[in-house]
Scaffold this motif. Structure first.
Motif, PDB file in Angstrom:
ATOM      1  N   LEU A  62       7.178   3.448 -13.535  1.00  0.00           N
ATOM      2  CA  LEU A  62       7.981   2.630 -14.392  1.00  0.00           C
ATOM      3  C   LEU A  62       8.829   1.378 -13.649  1.00  0.00           C
ATOM      4  CD1 LEU A  62       8.955   2.490 -17.237  1.00  0.00           C
ATOM      5  CD2 LEU A  62      10.794   4.141 -16.477  1.00  0.00           C
ATOM      6  N   GLN A  63       9.243   1.928 -12.410  1.00  0.00           N
ATOM      7  CA  GLN A  63       9.790   0.728 -11.491  1.00  0.00           C
ATOM      8  C   GLN A  63       8.979  -0.207 -11.214  1.00  0.00           C
ATOM      9  OE1 GLN A  63      10.642   1.878  -7.472  1.00  0.00           O
ATOM     10  NE2 GLN A  63      12.400   0.995  -7.441  1.00  0.00           N
ATOM     11  N   LEU A  64       7.716  -0.097 -11.152  1.00  0.00           N
ATOM     12  CA  LEU A  64       6.761  -1.180 -10.760  1.00  0.00           C
ATOM     13  C   LEU A  64       6.647  -1.935 -11.970  1.00  0.00           C
ATOM     14  CD1 LEU A  64       4.350  -2.639  -9.490  1.00  0.00           C
ATOM     15  CD2 LEU A  64       2.701  -0.591 -10.209  1.00  0.00           C
ATOM     16  N   LEU A  65       6.661  -1.388 -13.156  1.00  0.00           N
ATOM     17  CA  LEU A  65       6.557  -2.118 -14.313  1.00  0.00           C
ATOM     18  C   LEU A  65       7.641  -3.054 -14.403  1.00  0.00           C
ATOM     19  CD1 LEU A  65       5.132  -2.838 -17.155  1.00  0.00           C
ATOM     20  CD2 LEU A  65       6.531  -0.877 -18.095  1.00  0.00           C
ATOM     21  N   GLY A  66       8.851  -2.485 -14.344  1.00  0.00           N
ATOM     22  CA  GLY A  66      10.029  -3.154 -14.332  1.00  0.00           C
ATOM     23  C   GLY A  66      10.276  -4.324 -13.457  1.00  0.00           C
ATOM     24  N   VAL A  72       7.109 -11.993 -14.020  1.00  0.00           N
ATOM     25  CA  VAL A  72       6.659 -12.637 -14.777  1.00  0.00           C
ATOM     26  C   VAL A  72       7.657 -13.470 -15.609  1.00  0.00           C
ATOM     27  CG1 VAL A  72       5.561 -12.779 -17.162  1.00  0.00           C
ATOM     28  CG2 VAL A  72       4.743 -11.116 -15.577  1.00  0.00           C
ATOM     29  N   ALA A  73       8.991 -12.948 -15.826  1.00  0.00           N
ATOM     30  CA  ALA A  73      10.033 -13.783 -16.203  1.00  0.00           C
ATOM     31  C   ALA A  73      10.622 -14.713 -15.316  1.00  0.00           C
ATOM     32  CB  ALA A  73      11.331 -12.708 -16.470  1.00  0.00           C
ATOM     33  N   CYS A  74      10.374 -14.602 -13.865  1.00  0.00           N
ATOM     34  CA  CYS A  74      10.808 -15.613 -13.249  1.00  0.00           C
ATOM     35  C   CYS A  74       9.951 -16.859 -13.076  1.00  0.00           C
ATOM     36  CB  CYS A  74      10.801 -15.009 -11.711  1.00  0.00           C
ATOM     37  SG  CYS A  74      11.985 -13.950 -11.272  1.00  0.00           S
ATOM     38  N   LYS A  75       8.433 -16.569 -13.546  1.00  0.00           N
ATOM     39  CA  LYS A  75       7.563 -17.619 -13.648  1.00  0.00           C
ATOM     40  C   LYS A  75       7.737 -18.473 -14.686  1.00  0.00           C
ATOM     41  CE  LYS A  75       3.782 -15.708 -11.205  1.00  0.00           C
ATOM     42  NZ  LYS A  75       2.279 -15.275 -10.832  1.00  0.00           N
ATOM     43  N   MET A  76       8.525 -17.556 -15.725  1.00  0.00           N
ATOM     44  CA  MET A  76       8.938 -18.556 -17.064  1.00  0.00           C
ATOM     45  C   MET A  76      10.248 -19.363 -16.905  1.00  0.00           C
ATOM     46  SD  MET A  76       6.300 -17.739 -19.094  1.00  0.00           S
ATOM     47  CE  MET A  76       7.133 -18.275 -20.871  1.00  0.00           C
ATOM     48  N   GLU A  77      11.306 -18.780 -16.224  1.00  0.00           N
ATOM     49  CA  GLU A  77      12.428 -19.295 -16.253  1.00  0.00           C
ATOM     50  C   GLU A  77      12.832 -19.922 -15.057  1.00  0.00           C
ATOM     51  OE1 GLU A  77      14.173 -19.454 -18.879  1.00  0.00           O
ATOM     52  OE2 GLU A  77      12.821 -17.893 -20.309  1.00  0.00           O
ATOM     53  N   GLU A  78      12.462 -19.599 -13.858  1.00  0.00           N
ATOM     54  CA  GLU A  78      12.951 -20.051 -12.578  1.00  0.00           C
ATOM     55  C   GLU A  78      12.230 -21.250 -11.819  1.00  0.00           C
ATOM     56  OE1 GLU A  78      15.735 -18.805 -11.286  1.00  0.00           O
ATOM     57  OE2 GLU A  78      15.859 -17.063 -12.682  1.00  0.00           O
ATOM     58  N   CYS A  79      12.899 -22.200 -11.277  1.00  0.00           N
ATOM     59  CA  CYS A  79      12.368 -23.372 -10.537  1.00  0.00           C
ATOM     60  C   CYS A  79      11.605 -22.800  -9.449  1.00  0.00           C
ATOM     61  CB  CYS A  79      13.371 -24.319 -10.380  1.00  0.00           C
ATOM     62  SG  CYS A  79      13.936 -25.115 -11.784  1.00  0.00           S
ATOM     63  N   VAL A  80      12.186 -21.785  -8.643  1.00  0.00           N
ATOM     64  CA  VAL A  80      11.869 -21.481  -7.161  1.00  0.00           C
ATOM     65  C   VAL A  80      11.548 -19.827  -7.446  1.00  0.00           C
ATOM     66  CG1 VAL A  80      12.498 -21.009  -4.941  1.00  0.00           C
ATOM     67  CG2 VAL A  80      13.399 -23.016  -5.911  1.00  0.00           C
ATOM     68  N   LEU A  81      10.204 -19.408  -7.126  1.00  0.00           N
ATOM     69  CA  LEU A  81       9.944 -17.990  -7.467  1.00  0.00           C
ATOM     70  C   LEU A  81      10.163 -17.234  -6.213  1.00  0.00           C
ATOM     71  CD1 LEU A  81       6.605 -18.597  -9.013  1.00  0.00           C
ATOM     72  CD2 LEU A  81       8.701 -18.197 -10.295  1.00  0.00           C
ATOM     73  N   PRO A  82      10.670 -16.011  -6.448  1.00  0.00           N
ATOM     74  CA  PRO A  82      10.723 -15.060  -5.216  1.00  0.00           C
ATOM     75  C   PRO A  82       9.099 -14.728  -4.867  1.00  0.00           C
ATOM     76  CG  PRO A  82      10.956 -13.937  -7.318  1.00  0.00           C
ATOM     77  CD  PRO A  82      11.257 -15.278  -7.721  1.00  0.00           C
ATOM     78  N   GLU A  83       9.187 -14.421  -3.581  1.00  0.00           N
ATOM     79  CA  GLU A  83       7.819 -14.235  -2.859  1.00  0.00           C
ATOM     80  C   GLU A  83       7.490 -12.505  -3.401  1.00  0.00           C
ATOM     81  OE1 GLU A  83       5.595 -15.858  -1.323  1.00  0.00           O
ATOM     82  OE2 GLU A  83       6.728 -17.640  -1.278  1.00  0.00           O
ATOM     83  N   PRO A  84       6.337 -12.399  -3.825  1.00  0.00           N
ATOM     84  CA  PRO A  84       5.922 -11.002  -4.101  1.00  0.00           C
ATOM     85  C   PRO A  84       6.117  -9.898  -2.817  1.00  0.00           C
ATOM     86  CG  PRO A  84       3.973 -12.334  -4.668  1.00  0.00           C
ATOM     87  CD  PRO A  84       5.035 -13.255  -3.840  1.00  0.00           C
ATOM     88  N   LEU A 100       1.725  -4.835  -7.519  1.00  0.00           N
ATOM     89  CA  LEU A 100       2.353  -5.711  -8.337  1.00  0.00           C
ATOM     90  C   LEU A 100       1.894  -6.782  -9.090  1.00  0.00           C
ATOM     91  CD1 LEU A 100       5.330  -6.755  -9.023  1.00  0.00           C
ATOM     92  CD2 LEU A 100       5.226  -8.048  -7.018  1.00  0.00           C
ATOM     93  N   LEU A 101       0.674  -7.373  -8.437  1.00  0.00           N
ATOM     94  CA  LEU A 101      -0.177  -8.487  -9.034  1.00  0.00           C
ATOM     95  C   LEU A 101      -0.867  -7.826 -10.010  1.00  0.00           C
ATOM     96  CD1 LEU A 101      -1.077 -10.447  -6.022  1.00  0.00           C
ATOM     97  CD2 LEU A 101       0.792 -10.878  -7.595  1.00  0.00           C
ATOM     98  N   ARG A 102      -1.375  -6.549  -9.846  1.00  0.00           N
ATOM     99  CA  ARG A 102      -2.524  -5.969 -10.877  1.00  0.00           C
ATOM    100  C   ARG A 102      -1.359  -5.736 -11.947  1.00  0.00           C
ATOM    101  NH1 ARG A 102      -4.916  -3.130  -6.571  1.00  0.00           N
ATOM    102  NH2 ARG A 102      -3.492  -1.325  -6.770  1.00  0.00           N
ATOM    103  N   ALA A 103      -0.179  -5.229 -11.848  1.00  0.00           N
ATOM    104  CA  ALA A 103       0.748  -4.721 -13.097  1.00  0.00           C
ATOM    105  C   ALA A 103       0.880  -5.935 -13.918  1.00  0.00           C
ATOM    106  CB  ALA A 103       1.972  -4.270 -12.488  1.00  0.00           C
ATOM    107  N   GLU A 104       1.240  -7.230 -13.043  1.00  0.00           N
ATOM    108  CA  GLU A 104       1.490  -8.697 -13.779  1.00  0.00           C
ATOM    109  C   GLU A 104       0.236  -8.850 -14.669  1.00  0.00           C
ATOM    110  OE1 GLU A 104       2.155 -13.238 -12.824  1.00  0.00           O
ATOM    111  OE2 GLU A 104       1.253 -11.869 -11.178  1.00  0.00           O
ATOM    112  N   ARG A 105      -1.099  -8.757 -14.035  1.00  0.00           N
ATOM    113  CA  ARG A 105      -1.879  -9.065 -15.066  1.00  0.00           C
ATOM    114  C   ARG A 105      -1.997  -8.074 -16.328  1.00  0.00           C
ATOM    115  NH1 ARG A 105      -4.497  -9.690  -9.715  1.00  0.00           N
ATOM    116  NH2 ARG A 105      -5.570  -7.534  -9.918  1.00  0.00           N
TER     117      ARG A 105
END
Length: 241
Positions: A62-66, A72-84, A100-105
């Motif tokens: 659940l924490q990984l999903l959050g 994903v939300a950062c990629k939609m809203e932010e100009c500078v993304l946090p590093e994975p 993390l990247l698998r969960a994103e997909r």
């Protein structure tokens, strides 16, 4: 593509409202630590709820999903993304970058790339401007609105209705008179289910696992709003003569 509103939140059997609140509370802390935009938090929680509504999630993931929803939300809203890698560190090593990247997909696939969601913050700003609300009302309404993220009963309502309920509750407890421009988008009956939900969240106070928003709004930058919000709900300020 637009992520549709959820008519009624239904959690998987493995996730209780308390577990969901713990994850959202943790996301609030991560969001504030990274200094992200307000809309990013609301979109992340909406994506989390959308995924929980249509998929089974193991409790230990659940924490990984959050965090993946926040990414994903950062990629939609932010100009500078946090590093994975930074996000994984904030997760205290409970998941790797690859996970993390698998969960994103999985999120993108499961939600069919329906990621855009009109956040309630913009709705709140527009409604407050139309109503001629002062900064104190706006700040109190923002506190009510953000607290509603912790409540599973508030998940799925239209952003405009959530914003209207938060603004209506803030104006009522402060006894602020209208400017004549106050929008009547929803009747009191339509706001009825949301306002008590927000009020209960305020009166509950900084309970264990639900303290991040209270502490956030207790800071001087937000005028210690959370420190007097519960008192205002119990004893509203008298109206003007």
């Amino acid at each position: 593509m637009v992520c549709p509103a959820l008519p009624q939140m239904a959690l998987p059997r493995t996730v209780t409202p308390e577990m969901r609140a713990l994850v959202v509370d943790w996301l609030v802390q991560v969001h504030e630590y990274l200094g992200l935009a307000g809309d990013t938090l609301y979109l992340a929680v909406h994506l989390l709820d959308s995924y929980l509504r249509c998929s089974r999630v193991r409790l230990h993931r659940l924490q990984l999903l959050g965090m993946a929803c926040l990414f994903v939300a950062c990629k939609m809203e932010e100009c500078v993304l946090p590093e994975p890698a930074s996000l994984c560190l904030l997760g205290a090593g409970s998941f790797s970058q690859a996970e993390l990247l698998r969960a994103e997909r999985r999120i993108l696939s499961r939600l069919d790339f329906r990621l855009h969601h009109p956040g309630p913050l913009l709705c709140l700003e527009l409604l407050a401007a139309l109503a001629g609300s002062n900064p104190q009302v706006m700040l109190l309404a923002a506190y009510f609105l953000e607290l509603s993220l912790l409540e599973v009963e508030a998940a799925g309502w239209e952003p405009s209705r959530c914003a209207a309920a938060a603004l209506s509750l803030a104006r009522r407890v402060l006894h602020v008179a209208g400017s004549g421009l106050e929008p009547a988008l929803y009747s009191p009956a339509e706001l009825g289910p949301l306002e008590p939900c927000m009020a209960r969240a305020v009166l509950r106070g900084p309970a264990p696992g639900r303290a991040a928003i209270f502490l956030k709004y207790a800071r001087p930058q937000r005028r210690g709003t959370s420190l007097f919000a519960a008192r205002l709900l119990r004893c509203p300020q008298p109206g003007p003569p």
